[in-house]
Design a protein around this motif. Structure first.
Motif, PDB file in Angstrom:
ATOM      1  N   VAL A 167     -10.983 -15.192  -6.900  1.00  0.00           N
ATOM      2  CA  VAL A 167     -10.046 -15.972  -7.703  1.00  0.00           C
ATOM      3  C   VAL A 167     -10.776 -16.453  -8.945  1.00  0.00           C
ATOM      4  O   VAL A 167     -11.732 -17.218  -8.858  1.00  0.00           O
ATOM      5  CB  VAL A 167      -9.499 -17.193  -6.926  1.00  0.00           C
ATOM      6  N   ASP A 168     -10.332 -15.999 -10.117  1.00  0.00           N
ATOM      7  CA  ASP A 168     -10.874 -16.454 -11.393  1.00  0.00           C
ATOM      8  C   ASP A 168      -9.933 -17.529 -11.914  1.00  0.00           C
ATOM      9  O   ASP A 168      -8.774 -17.259 -12.218  1.00  0.00           O
ATOM     10  CB  ASP A 168     -10.958 -15.282 -12.376  1.00  0.00           C
ATOM     11  N   LEU A 169     -10.408 -18.763 -12.000  1.00  0.00           N
ATOM     12  CA  LEU A 169      -9.572 -19.876 -12.420  1.00  0.00           C
ATOM     13  C   LEU A 169      -9.690 -20.162 -13.915  1.00  0.00           C
ATOM     14  O   LEU A 169      -9.121 -21.110 -14.416  1.00  0.00           O
ATOM     15  CB  LEU A 169      -9.941 -21.133 -11.619  1.00  0.00           C
TER      16      LEU A 169
ATOM     17  N   ALA B  47     -14.369 -20.495 -10.689  1.00  0.00           N
ATOM     18  CA  ALA B  47     -13.958 -19.356  -9.875  1.00  0.00           C
ATOM     19  C   ALA B  47     -14.464 -19.568  -8.457  1.00  0.00           C
ATOM     20  O   ALA B  47     -15.413 -20.313  -8.228  1.00  0.00           O
ATOM     21  CB  ALA B  47     -14.507 -18.054 -10.437  1.00  0.00           C
ATOM     22  N   VAL B  48     -13.791 -18.929  -7.534  1.00  0.00           N
ATOM     23  CA  VAL B  48     -14.263 -18.882  -6.151  1.00  0.00           C
ATOM     24  C   VAL B  48     -14.131 -17.451  -5.674  1.00  0.00           C
ATOM     25  O   VAL B  48     -13.245 -16.722  -6.098  1.00  0.00           O
ATOM     26  CB  VAL B  48     -13.475 -19.833  -5.217  1.00  0.00           C
ATOM     27  N   SER B  49     -15.030 -17.050  -4.810  1.00  0.00           N
ATOM     28  CA  SER B  49     -14.934 -15.717  -4.225  1.00  0.00           C
ATOM     29  C   SER B  49     -15.645 -15.735  -2.880  1.00  0.00           C
ATOM     30  O   SER B  49     -16.494 -16.585  -2.619  1.00  0.00           O
ATOM     31  CB  SER B  49     -15.526 -14.647  -5.147  1.00  0.00           C
TER      32      SER B  49
ATOM     33  N   GLU C  64     -19.612 -17.013   0.738  1.00  0.00           N
ATOM     34  CA  GLU C  64     -18.887 -17.951  -0.110  1.00  0.00           C
ATOM     35  C   GLU C  64     -19.645 -18.200  -1.410  1.00  0.00           C
ATOM     36  O   GLU C  64     -20.832 -18.542  -1.393  1.00  0.00           O
ATOM     37  CB  GLU C  64     -18.660 -19.264   0.630  1.00  0.00           C
ATOM     38  N   LEU C  65     -18.949 -18.019  -2.530  1.00  0.00           N
ATOM     39  CA  LEU C  65     -19.528 -18.231  -3.853  1.00  0.00           C
ATOM     40  C   LEU C  65     -18.597 -19.126  -4.661  1.00  0.00           C
ATOM     41  O   LEU C  65     -17.388 -19.155  -4.434  1.00  0.00           O
ATOM     42  CB  LEU C  65     -19.700 -16.899  -4.585  1.00  0.00           C
ATOM     43  N   SER C  66     -19.156 -19.813  -5.658  1.00  0.00           N
ATOM     44  CA  SER C  66     -18.341 -20.596  -6.580  1.00  0.00           C
ATOM     45  C   SER C  66     -19.044 -20.637  -7.932  1.00  0.00           C
ATOM     46  O   SER C  66     -20.214 -20.279  -8.055  1.00  0.00           O
ATOM     47  CB  SER C  66     -18.115 -22.013  -6.041  1.00  0.00           C
TER      48      SER C  66
ATOM     49  N   ALA D 155     -15.556 -11.984  -9.326  1.00  0.00           N
ATOM     50  CA  ALA D 155     -14.100 -11.856  -9.482  1.00  0.00           C
ATOM     51  C   ALA D 155     -13.754 -10.954 -10.662  1.00  0.00           C
ATOM     52  O   ALA D 155     -12.927 -10.046 -10.553  1.00  0.00           O
ATOM     53  CB  ALA D 155     -13.466 -13.230  -9.665  1.00  0.00           C
ATOM     54  N   ARG D 156     -14.404 -11.178 -11.784  1.00  0.00           N
ATOM     55  CA  ARG D 156     -14.100 -10.360 -12.962  1.00  0.00           C
ATOM     56  C   ARG D 156     -14.579  -8.925 -12.786  1.00  0.00           C
ATOM     57  O   ARG D 156     -13.925  -7.993 -13.244  1.00  0.00           O
ATOM     58  CB  ARG D 156     -14.695 -11.002 -14.214  1.00  0.00           C
ATOM     59  N   GLY D 157     -15.695  -8.745 -12.122  1.00  0.00           N
ATOM     60  CA  GLY D 157     -16.160  -7.393 -11.838  1.00  0.00           C
ATOM     61  C   GLY D 157     -15.166  -6.645 -10.972  1.00  0.00           C
ATOM     62  O   GLY D 157     -14.827  -5.488 -11.238  1.00  0.00           O
ATOM     63  N   TYR D 158     -14.663  -7.314  -9.941  1.00  0.00           N
ATOM     64  CA  TYR D 158     -13.668  -6.688  -9.077  1.00  0.00           C
ATOM     65  C   TYR D 158     -12.407  -6.349  -9.856  1.00  0.00           C
ATOM     66  O   TYR D 158     -11.879  -5.250  -9.749  1.00  0.00           O
ATOM     67  CB  TYR D 158     -13.317  -7.609  -7.900  1.00  0.00           C
TER      68      TYR D 158
END
Length: 107
Positions: A26-28, A33-35, A41-43, A51-54
């Motif tokens: 999730v790119d906020l 962002a959280v992923s 778990e990353l933030s 997130a943007r790479g995906y």
């Protein structure tokens, strides 16, 4: 899905569905962002990079990828989102204000 179509044509039972969850992204906007790729778990900026790479890899057309990458580059250089709904600034805008739906619909 193709197997199910072929099975229907051949009048054989389809393969059972098996879902494999690889995580979420999730790119906020901004650096928020959280992923959780593969359960990790990353933030923050690290999650934003994942997130943007995906999302970039998920785009099927090179032209779309290029537009997205250029937009992200502009955002990085200017320090703000080129396209924004304003919810992070505390001034949410309705969908028609940035989608210009008034061009398509009449009252």
């Amino acid at each position: 899905m193709a197997h199910d179509g072929a099975a229907a044509l051949a009048r054989t039972p389809p393969k059972p569905y098996f879902h494999r969850d690889l995580g979420l992204v999730v790119d906020l906007g901004g650096a928020n962002a959280v992923s959780k790729p593969l359960g990790i778990e990353l933030s923050g900026p690290t999650a934003q990079l994942v997130a943007r790479g995906y999302h970039c890899v998920a785009l099927p057309i090179v032209a779309a990828r290029t537009r997205v990458l250029v937009s992200w580059g502009i955002n990085t250089l200017t320090g703000e989102d080129f396209v924004s709904t304003g919810f992070q600034d505390g001034r949410p805008n309705p969908l028609p204000s940035f989608e210009r739906t008034d061009l398509y619909f009449t009252a």
